[in-house]
Design a protein around this motif. Structure first.
Motif, PDB file in Angstrom:
ATOM      1  N   SER A 188      11.846  34.681   0.685  1.00  0.00           N
ATOM      2  CA  SER A 188      11.631  34.900   2.122  1.00  0.00           C
ATOM      3  C   SER A 188      12.937  35.152   2.856  1.00  0.00           C
ATOM      4  O   SER A 188      12.980  35.921   3.816  1.00  0.00           O
ATOM      5  CB  SER A 188      10.912  33.695   2.741  1.00  0.00           C
ATOM      6  N   MET A 189      14.024  34.534   2.406  1.00  0.00           N
ATOM      7  CA  MET A 189      15.328  34.735   3.034  1.00  0.00           C
ATOM      8  C   MET A 189      15.887  36.126   2.770  1.00  0.00           C
ATOM      9  O   MET A 189      16.716  36.621   3.530  1.00  0.00           O
ATOM     10  CB  MET A 189      16.338  33.704   2.507  1.00  0.00           C
ATOM     11  N   LEU A 231      11.312  36.152   6.355  1.00  0.00           N
ATOM     12  CA  LEU A 231      11.924  35.054   7.092  1.00  0.00           C
ATOM     13  C   LEU A 231      11.302  34.854   8.457  1.00  0.00           C
ATOM     14  O   LEU A 231      11.310  33.745   8.999  1.00  0.00           O
ATOM     15  CB  LEU A 231      13.429  35.323   7.242  1.00  0.00           C
ATOM     16  N   ARG A 271      19.902  33.661  10.611  1.00  0.00           N
ATOM     17  CA  ARG A 271      18.827  33.379  11.570  1.00  0.00           C
ATOM     18  C   ARG A 271      19.040  34.133  12.871  1.00  0.00           C
ATOM     19  O   ARG A 271      18.075  34.596  13.497  1.00  0.00           O
ATOM     20  CB  ARG A 271      18.737  31.883  11.858  1.00  0.00           C
ATOM     21  N   SER A 326      16.313  38.839   9.314  1.00  0.00           N
ATOM     22  CA  SER A 326      16.339  39.278   7.925  1.00  0.00           C
ATOM     23  C   SER A 326      16.645  40.760   7.825  1.00  0.00           C
ATOM     24  O   SER A 326      16.575  41.502   8.809  1.00  0.00           O
ATOM     25  CB  SER A 326      14.983  39.005   7.267  1.00  0.00           C
TER      26      SER A 326
END
Length: 392
Positions: free
Chosen positions: A169-170, A300, A347, A351
């Motif tokens: 996901s990152m 993300l 963040r 992403s």
């Protein structure tokens, strides 16, 4: 997953010098005028020549080049080398009249079927897997962590399995595929999903179990050999490492080292747990597959499946859980501030997939997505130790 209550005990045995880790990154070459992928990887590699450490080579398709760093213990040294290797690749591409883009799938171009590099092994792969090859215009980031003990490596894999969707996901950075928004953060992951040995690895009872399973797959024609194991975690077939392959190639140079730092910490924590008798959680393969699909879709910015509970949570919260898991290790190594700084930066900018879509949203042009990808890896000054082989 190693339990949090075990951390104080386990970290007492952690070597203050981290194991070495190296990064492999794959890139697409594009024509800066048409913004379409360009099949000239051999020329770019020729121009890259040689330099001190690391290497650059062709990849499965003629659209791609791959960079490989040397192994490093210091994460800042690794980050510097990743940036250096990207600069070399981008400079060589520019000299060839092309540009480098760091994206998991090509944004534009005629990519089905892809022009496959004329290498005997690739010809054998095409004969064996047939039209599956049509989806293999994909670029990933692979992290190798030094682990010469093969028994330990397969048991460490058991501990890494539940964290793979979070890592994915990152690193989602492939929303577009040949001119179309797929609706996924990582379409590269879905392109892999049809292969017989890909995705989250199985749970292993031992190295013998791993060897028996792989031998059965080879005998059954699902694998050419051990080098064609494409599970998200695998003991390397030719290096004394454990390799984590779950990520798209990162859009920018700091994201790969962030991924590598987290992987190395998870590997180290898992190795200590194995040495203390913990063979890892038996997370159901069905749950892992579903969690990986959700991570590939949402990335993300969406929600992910918590493999410990089966419930949906914000993807960012799952990353925070991963950070809490490895904080004792990163603190011992003096990497906590660096890694959390990179995480906060990710963040704040979003992403890779979100950044690609933001570039498209400004005017609704895919050319703008390609230009954004080019800009994120524009070549800088030449590095000492590089020898470029010029034509003519």
């Amino acid at each position: 997953m190693a339990g949090t209550a075990q951390h104080a005990h386990i970290t007492r045995f952690i070597d203050p010098v981290p194991p070495t880790a190296g990064i492999e990154e794959e890139f697409f070459l594009v024509d800066p005028h048409t913004r379409r992928v360009a099949p000239d990887a051999a020329e770019v590699v020729r121009r890259a020549g040689t330099w001190s450490g690391g290497s650059i080579s062709t990849e499965f398709t003629k659209y791609q080049v791959e960079t490989r760093t040397d192994p490093f213990s210091d994460v800042d040294d690794l980050a510097t080398e990743v940036a250096r290797m990207r600069d070399i690749a981008a400079t060589a591409a520019t000299e060839a009249g092309l540009r480098v883009t760091a994206t998991g799938t090509p944004v534009q171009g005629d990519i089905v079927p892809p022009p496959i590099a004329d290498i005997p092994r690739y010809r054998e792969t095409t004969a064996m897997f047939r039209t599956l090859q049509d989806g293999q215009s994909i670029s990933a980031c692979h992290v190798h962590v030094h682990m010469p003990d093969p028994e330990l490596a397969v048991l460490v894999s058991n501990h890494l399995r539940p964290w793979l969707p979070v890592l994915l996901s990152m690193n989602g950075n492939s929303p577009y595929w040949a001119g179309r928004d797929t609706g996924y953060a990582s379409w590269r992951t879905l392109s892999w999903s049809g292969w017989p040995v890909a995705g989250p690895p199985p749970y292993y009872e031992s190295r013998d179990h791993f060897d028996e399973l792989v031998g059965t797959l080879v005998a059954g024609g699902a694998l050419m050999d051990r080098r064609s194991i494409f599970w998200d975690v695998r003991p390397s077939a030719h290096l004394p490492t454990i390799e984590v392959r779950v990520a798209d190639v990162a859009a920018t140079a700091f994201e790969g080292p962030l991924f590598a730092a987290l992987v190395r910490a998870l590997v180290t924590l898992a190795a200590q747990a194995v040495r203390h008798g913990d063979r890892g959680p038996r997370t159901a393969p069905e749950l892992l597959r579903a969690a990986s699909w959700r991570a590939a879709r949402d990335g993300l910015e969406g929600k992910g499946i918590d493999t410990r509970t089966g419930k949906l949570r914000d993807a960012g919260q799952l990353v925070e859980s991963l950070l809490a898991e490895v904080r004792p290790i990163l603190t011992v190594w003096g990497e906590w501030d660096r890694v959390t700084g990179w995480w906060q930066r990710l963040r704040s900018i979003g992403s890779g997939a979100a950044r690609q879509r933001a570039a498209y949203a400004e005017r609704g042009h895919l050319d703008d997505v390609v230009d954004c990808l080019i800009e994120q890896n524009r070549p800088g000054s030449l590095h000492k130790g590089r020898t470029v082989v010029h034509s003519g």
